[in-house]
Design a protein around this motif. Structure first.
Motif, PDB file in Angstrom:
ATOM      1  N   LYS A 215       0.835  -1.213   0.000  1.00 28.18           N
ATOM      2  CA  LYS A 215       0.000   0.000   0.000  1.00 28.18           C
ATOM      3  C   LYS A 215       0.872   1.267   0.000  1.00 28.18           C
ATOM      4  CE  LYS A 215      -4.394  -1.692   1.415  1.00 28.18           C
ATOM      5  NZ  LYS A 215      -5.676  -1.381   2.062  1.00 28.18           N
ATOM      6  N   ARG A 216       2.117   1.121   0.398  1.00 27.94           N
ATOM      7  CA  ARG A 216       3.124   2.191   0.292  1.00 27.94           C
ATOM      8  C   ARG A 216       2.679   3.531   0.883  1.00 27.94           C
ATOM      9  NH1 ARG A 216       6.772   1.529  -4.784  1.00 27.94           N
ATOM     10  NH2 ARG A 216       6.595  -0.673  -5.218  1.00 27.94           N
ATOM     11  N   CYS A 217       2.187   3.488   2.101  1.00 32.87           N
ATOM     12  CA  CYS A 217       1.665   4.718   2.725  1.00 32.87           C
ATOM     13  C   CYS A 217       2.747   5.791   2.915  1.00 32.87           C
ATOM     14  CB  CYS A 217       1.024   4.396   4.064  1.00 32.87           C
ATOM     15  SG  CYS A 217      -0.458   3.395   3.897  1.00 32.87           S
ATOM     16  N   ALA A 218       3.935   5.374   3.308  1.00 30.99           N
ATOM     17  CA  ALA A 218       4.992   6.379   3.522  1.00 30.99           C
ATOM     18  C   ALA A 218       5.340   7.056   2.195  1.00 30.99           C
ATOM     19  CB  ALA A 218       6.234   5.729   4.137  1.00 30.99           C
ATOM     20  N   GLU A 219       5.474   6.248   1.151  1.00 32.99           N
ATOM     21  CA  GLU A 219       5.789   6.819  -0.169  1.00 32.99           C
ATOM     22  C   GLU A 219       4.677   7.765  -0.624  1.00 32.99           C
ATOM     23  OE1 GLU A 219       7.293   4.237  -3.465  1.00 32.99           O
ATOM     24  OE2 GLU A 219       5.662   5.150  -4.578  1.00 32.99           O
ATOM     25  N   LYS A 220       3.435   7.308  -0.468  1.00 32.43           N
ATOM     26  CA  LYS A 220       2.298   8.152  -0.875  1.00 32.43           C
ATOM     27  C   LYS A 220       2.256   9.442  -0.072  1.00 32.43           C
ATOM     28  CE  LYS A 220      -0.851   4.476  -2.309  1.00 32.43           C
ATOM     29  NZ  LYS A 220      -1.959   3.631  -1.827  1.00 32.43           N
ATOM     30  N   GLY A 221       2.509   9.331   1.236  1.00 33.13           N
ATOM     31  CA  GLY A 221       2.491  10.517   2.097  1.00 33.13           C
ATOM     32  C   GLY A 221       3.546  11.528   1.663  1.00 33.13           C
ATOM     33  N   ILE A 222       4.732  11.030   1.344  1.00 33.78           N
ATOM     34  CA  ILE A 222       5.811  11.937   0.911  1.00 33.78           C
ATOM     35  C   ILE A 222       5.418  12.628  -0.401  1.00 33.78           C
ATOM     36  CG2 ILE A 222       8.207  12.040   0.085  1.00 33.78           C
ATOM     37  CD1 ILE A 222       8.756   9.652   2.074  1.00 33.78           C
ATOM     38  N   ARG A 223       4.911  11.838  -1.354  1.00 37.93           N
ATOM     39  CA  ARG A 223       4.475  12.423  -2.633  1.00 37.93           C
ATOM     40  C   ARG A 223       3.416  13.487  -2.412  1.00 37.93           C
ATOM     41  NH1 ARG A 223       5.500   9.729  -7.505  1.00 37.93           N
ATOM     42  NH2 ARG A 223       6.459   7.688  -7.205  1.00 37.93           N
ATOM     43  N   ARG A 224       2.455  13.130  -1.587  1.00 37.23           N
ATOM     44  CA  ARG A 224       1.301  14.007  -1.402  1.00 37.23           C
ATOM     45  C   ARG A 224       1.668  15.317  -0.719  1.00 37.23           C
ATOM     46  NH1 ARG A 224      -4.215  11.885   1.368  1.00 37.23           N
ATOM     47  NH2 ARG A 224      -5.214  13.888   1.614  1.00 37.23           N
TER      48      ARG A 224
ATOM     49  N   ASN B 122       6.790  15.669  -4.358  1.00 38.04           N
ATOM     50  CA  ASN B 122       7.859  14.891  -5.003  1.00 38.04           C
ATOM     51  C   ASN B 122       7.877  13.459  -4.482  1.00 38.04           C
ATOM     52  OD1 ASN B 122       9.123  17.081  -6.486  1.00 38.04           O
ATOM     53  ND2 ASN B 122       9.686  17.847  -4.466  1.00 38.04           N
ATOM     54  N   PRO B 123       8.338  12.517  -5.316  1.00 38.30           N
ATOM     55  CA  PRO B 123       8.501  11.155  -4.801  1.00 38.30           C
ATOM     56  C   PRO B 123       9.714  11.095  -3.873  1.00 38.30           C
ATOM     57  CG  PRO B 123       9.330  11.302  -7.038  1.00 38.30           C
ATOM     58  CD  PRO B 123       8.741  12.649  -6.717  1.00 38.30           C
ATOM     59  N   PRO B 124       9.761  10.084  -2.991  1.00 38.59           N
ATOM     60  CA  PRO B 124      10.989   9.927  -2.200  1.00 38.59           C
ATOM     61  C   PRO B 124      12.153   9.548  -3.104  1.00 38.59           C
ATOM     62  CG  PRO B 124       9.497   8.072  -1.861  1.00 38.59           C
ATOM     63  CD  PRO B 124       8.758   9.053  -2.709  1.00 38.59           C
ATOM     64  N   ASP B 125      13.367   9.722  -2.628  1.00 35.24           N
ATOM     65  CA  ASP B 125      14.544   9.339  -3.417  1.00 35.24           C
ATOM     66  C   ASP B 125      14.656   7.826  -3.527  1.00 35.24           C
ATOM     67  OD1 ASP B 125      15.052  12.089  -2.138  1.00 35.24           O
ATOM     68  OD2 ASP B 125      16.495  11.984  -3.776  1.00 35.24           O
ATOM     69  N   ALA B 126      14.072   7.132  -2.570  1.00 38.97           N
ATOM     70  CA  ALA B 126      14.056   5.653  -2.635  1.00 38.97           C
ATOM     71  C   ALA B 126      12.904   5.144  -1.766  1.00 38.97           C
ATOM     72  CB  ALA B 126      15.380   5.088  -2.123  1.00 38.97           C
ATOM     73  N   THR B 127      12.411   3.963  -2.127  1.00 42.52           N
ATOM     74  CA  THR B 127      11.389   3.301  -1.296  1.00 42.52           C
ATOM     75  C   THR B 127      11.833   1.869  -1.025  1.00 42.52           C
ATOM     76  OG1 THR B 127       9.600   4.606  -2.274  1.00 42.52           O
ATOM     77  CG2 THR B 127       8.963   2.553  -1.184  1.00 42.52           C
ATOM     78  N   ILE B 128      11.778   1.483   0.223  1.00 42.00           N
ATOM     79  CA  ILE B 128      12.069   0.093   0.608  1.00 42.00           C
ATOM     80  C   ILE B 128      10.774  -0.509   1.145  1.00 42.00           C
ATOM     81  CG2 ILE B 128      13.383  -1.382   2.208  1.00 42.00           C
ATOM     82  CD1 ILE B 128      15.188  -0.027   0.117  1.00 42.00           C
ATOM     83  N   ILE B 129      10.410  -1.669   0.617  1.00 36.48           N
ATOM     84  CA  ILE B 129       9.170  -2.313   1.068  1.00 36.48           C
ATOM     85  C   ILE B 129       9.513  -3.614   1.796  1.00 36.48           C
ATOM     86  CG2 ILE B 129       6.940  -3.252   0.348  1.00 36.48           C
ATOM     87  CD1 ILE B 129       7.124  -1.338  -2.061  1.00 36.48           C
TER      88      ILE B 129
END
Lengths: 135, 143
Positions: B71-80, B84-91
């Motif tokens: 669901k990538r909530c942290a990534e979505k939160g950063i984008r929102r 901008n997107p995060p520089d990296a996403t670790i799942i």
């Protein structure tokens, strides 16, 4: 999820030991004190407007559990129109139990765990009050 | 101007699942043990609670999202909240599949959970190193 349940939503703040206290207190309620009557959903899902999570927090009564005056759990639920029926602040519980200082974010230690249990008791008071229909 | 920015590691900390506890623990391992000089963390819910300081940091500094599930909530939160997107996403679930470690409890991580948290933390630290190297390459070294 059964109709007669309460959602308990901690802030889980990652920067402070009280964030861990809210998280552990919530698990204590969910898994030991009121397992049949409570559930949680990820606060992060609410933060990003996940449809399923929003439905849950609007439908069921929620108890927010916060670890600092920023009140991230309460404010995020308010922002999405969540059904907030009760709120608990771990720092207020700490004020009445000054000897129970948590050690760190990663390791609460025995005193921090005891504080989490005290916070859990406050959550249970709120859960019982809500399910008994008291205002 | 020669300037190396700290990196914000932002965890989902999902309460519902053990993977959320792993994401939270891994983030603390990174900021406390593996990369204490180059990283810090920010509470994801603080973004929406309206805290300009946290949003400003995530807008102006590199970020890494650490998510427990797809669901990538942290990534979505950063984008929102930064645009901008995060520089990296670790799942976490991606790493679980690779190393076949399955934590059972969300309350206290068991041995598998602890080992998984360390694997996730190492993956985050690799991304920290890449971002630091990139920053060094892009920086003008003063005469």
């Amino acid at each position: 999820m059964s109709e007669n349940k309460v959602l308990v939503i901690p802030c889980s703040g990652i920067g402070k030991a009280h964030g861990t206290v809210t998280r552990q207190a919530t698990y204590y309620v969910l898994e030991k004190l009121r397992p049949e009557k409570t559930q949680t959903t990820c606060l992060a899902l609410i933060v990003v407007d996940d449809e399923e999570a929003l439905k849950l927090v609007k439908k069921y009564p929620c108890v927010t559990v916060d670890g600092c005056p920023y009140e991230c759990s309460k404010k995020n639920l308010e922002a999405v129109g969540g059904n907030i029926a009760g709120s608990v602040m771990s720092t207020k519980v700490f004020r009445d139990n000054r000897d129970l200082k948590p050690e760190s974010v990663t390791e609460l230690g025995p005193k921090g765990e005891a504080l989490a249990e005290k916070v859990a008791e406050k959550i249970v008071e709120e859960v019982d009050r809500i399910l008994d229909g008291k205002s | 101007m020669w300037m190396i920015k700290k990196i914000g590691v932002i965890s989902c900390a999902g309460e519902e699942i053990p993977e959320g506890t792993v994401s939270r623990t891994a983030t603390r391992i990174v900021i406390e043990d593996l990369c204490p000089d180059n990283t810090l963390t920010i509470c994801l819910p603080l973004f929406t609670a309206g805290h300009e300081e946290e949003r400003a940091f995530a807008i102006n500094f590199p970020t890494i999202a650490v998510d427990g599930c797809e669901k990538r909530c942290a990534e979505k939160g950063i984008r929102r909240f930064t645009g901008n997107p995060p520089d990296a996403t670790i799942i976490v679930t991606d790493i679980m599949k690779k190393c076949n470690l399955n934590p059972k409890s969300r309350v206290q991580l068991d041995e598998e959970g602890k080992r998984l948290a360390m694997k996730v933390a190492e993956a985050v630290a690799e991304e920290v190193d890449k971002i630091m190297e990139k920053q060094l390459e892009q920086s003008e070294i003063p005469e």
